[in-house]
Design an enzyme around this catalytic site. Structure first.
Site, PDB file in Angstrom:
ATOM      1  CB  SER A 185     -23.048  62.486  47.701  1.00 21.48           C
ATOM      2  OG  SER A 185     -22.156  62.463  48.790  1.00 21.48           O
ATOM      3  CG  HIS A 213     -23.317  64.008  43.485  1.00 20.71           C
ATOM      4  ND1 HIS A 213     -23.722  62.775  43.036  1.00 20.71           N
ATOM      5  CD2 HIS A 213     -22.397  63.760  44.449  1.00 20.71           C
ATOM      6  CE1 HIS A 213     -23.095  61.827  43.711  1.00 20.71           C
ATOM      7  NE2 HIS A 213     -22.284  62.410  44.577  1.00 20.71           N
ATOM      8  CE  LYS A 246     -19.715  60.584  42.071  1.00 21.59           C
ATOM      9  NZ  LYS A 246     -19.198  61.269  43.247  1.00 21.59           N
TER      10      LYS A 246
END
Ligand code: PLP
Length: 396
Positions: A185, A213, A246
């Site tokens: 990240s 992610h 996310k």
């Protein structure tokens, strides 16, 4: 009372030290929804710091699903999953995730942090071994700390170092867990998952991959980096975890693997058992998010187009300077400045100019590699990208 005063004094000392070191953090107050612009103190900023990669956090279908479910099922699940909180929606979400990821089973946790501290210490015990990348996310590090296993940290993405540690670990029947982010990240680079799977085979280990992610962003259908590398989601030496907060624009997290893994975690994972289940509105938004991701491949296409453009243009701007872009392979684009106070200065100038791009400094990243981290969204407009690049030209 005396103790309370002493406590306040020592906290003040720590705060003063953080301020002296340029490491003091404060919260901003965002007054609108999480789109490509954010409003703070009535002023509008271009948002280049969000993990809302696909722009789903304010997508009408997610909002409608959430509102409808809240109206029908109320605002709370009322209890933990094992008591009365396991609602039909939770089961539907878990089936949706298992189908999306192509796994046998999925289990929902209340957040990615919960999932990591809920799975890793539950899978490992005193006699077991954990191999953890040095740049793994804090929640993975905390999970290792909570585990009673022997944790060995390998150099970032260094397969030789990982193999060396695997080789040295006793050839027992005990669990060996290799833990990695799929997308790191702070640097935006990827873990070499195919090679890690091969090492897992060779040394009878299991790979636990955190797709926080990766989910929704990577792979032909957005399943994540595991799909990007064409790894079989049902590989017996693979456990996948990802967040719903996310790219999926909702909240919560999942772990997926075999149905035995799921049953084991339901029975043993303290972070799963001892917490109130996520509320219906959140679960319904997550279900809708998977539908939107499945039906709108152009979201990922837009995102990756933006990434290519932004990186190319930013390289031109910093050419000949001491700044550089970390070798990212994702929509996370870190501009490494180096010095912390200079990083803060540039970030503040950008903010004054209306661009919110977050500075990242130690201890989140190593000393001397302070950076400004740009994250792109599928919903950024070409004009917004150019406006940000224009500001960068002025302040760098
Ligand atoms: C954000 C993040 C998490 C935590 O997920 P939440 O759902 O926000 O708690 C875990 N791992 C990684 C790599 C992350 O980036």
């Amino acid at each position: 009372m005396l103790r309370a005063i002493q406590m306040t004094d020592s906290l003040r000392q720590i705060i003063t030290k953080l301020k002296d070191q340029n490491l003091f953090r404060v919260l901003k107050k965002v007054e609108n929804d999480q789109g490509t612009t954010l409003v703070v103190d009535g002023k509008t900023y271009l948002n280049f710091s969000s993990n809302n990669y696909l722009g789903l956090a304010n997508h009408p279908e997610l909002i409608k699903a959430s509102v409808d479910a809240t109206q029908k099922f109320g605002t709370s699940s009322g209890a933990s999953r094992l008591i009365t909180g396991s609602m039909s929606l939770h089961h539907e979400l878990e089936e949706t995730i298992a189908r999306f990821k192509g796994c046998e089973a999925a289990l929902v946790f209340n957040s990615g942090y919960h999932a990591n501290i809920g799975v890793i210490p539950t899978l490992t015990d005193k006699e077991d071994y954990i191999f953890s990348d040095e740049l793994n996310h804090a929640s993975l590090i905390d999970a290792c700390r909570l585990s009673h296993a022997t944790t060995q940290v390998y150099r970032h993405n260094d397969l030789n170092h990982l193999e060396e540690l695997l080789q040295k670990s006793p050839a027992t029947n005990h669990t060996k867990l290799i833990i990695t982010d799929s997308v790191f990240s702070m640097d935006g680079d990827l873990a070499p998952l195919p090679q890690m799977m091969a090492l897992a085979e060779k040394y009878h280990a299991t790979v636990f991959v955190d797709e926080a992610h990766g989910t929704g962003v990577f792979g032909k259908t957005g399943r994540g980096v595991v799909e990007h590398f064409r790894i079989d989601s049902n590989h017996p030496r693979l456990i996948q975890m990802g967040t719903l907060g996310k790219a999926l624009g909702s909240f919560g997290a999942y772990v997926c693997g075999s149905s035995e893994l799921k049953e084991f975690l339901i029975n043993k994972s303290r972070a799963f058992i001892y917490t109130t289940a996520l509320p219906p509105g959140v679960i319904a938004a997550s279900i809708a998010a998977f539908k939107v991701v499945g039906q709108n491949p152009e979201l990922r296409k837009n995102l990756w187009g933006h990434v290519d453009y932004f990186k190319t243009e930013l390289q031109k701007i910093i050419k000949g300077s001491e700044f550089y872009l970390a070798p990212s392979e994702s929509p996370i684009i870190p501009l490494v400045v180096g010095d912390t106070s200079q990083t803060m200065k540039i970030s503040n100038l950008l903010f004054e100019a209306g661009v919110w791009a977050h500075p990242i400094r130690p201890p989140t990243v190593p000393e001397g590699t302070s950076r400004i981290r740009f994250t792109l969204m599928a919903t950024h407009t070409p004009t917004q990208l150019d406006d940000c690049l224009g500001m960068l030209k002025l302040v760098l």
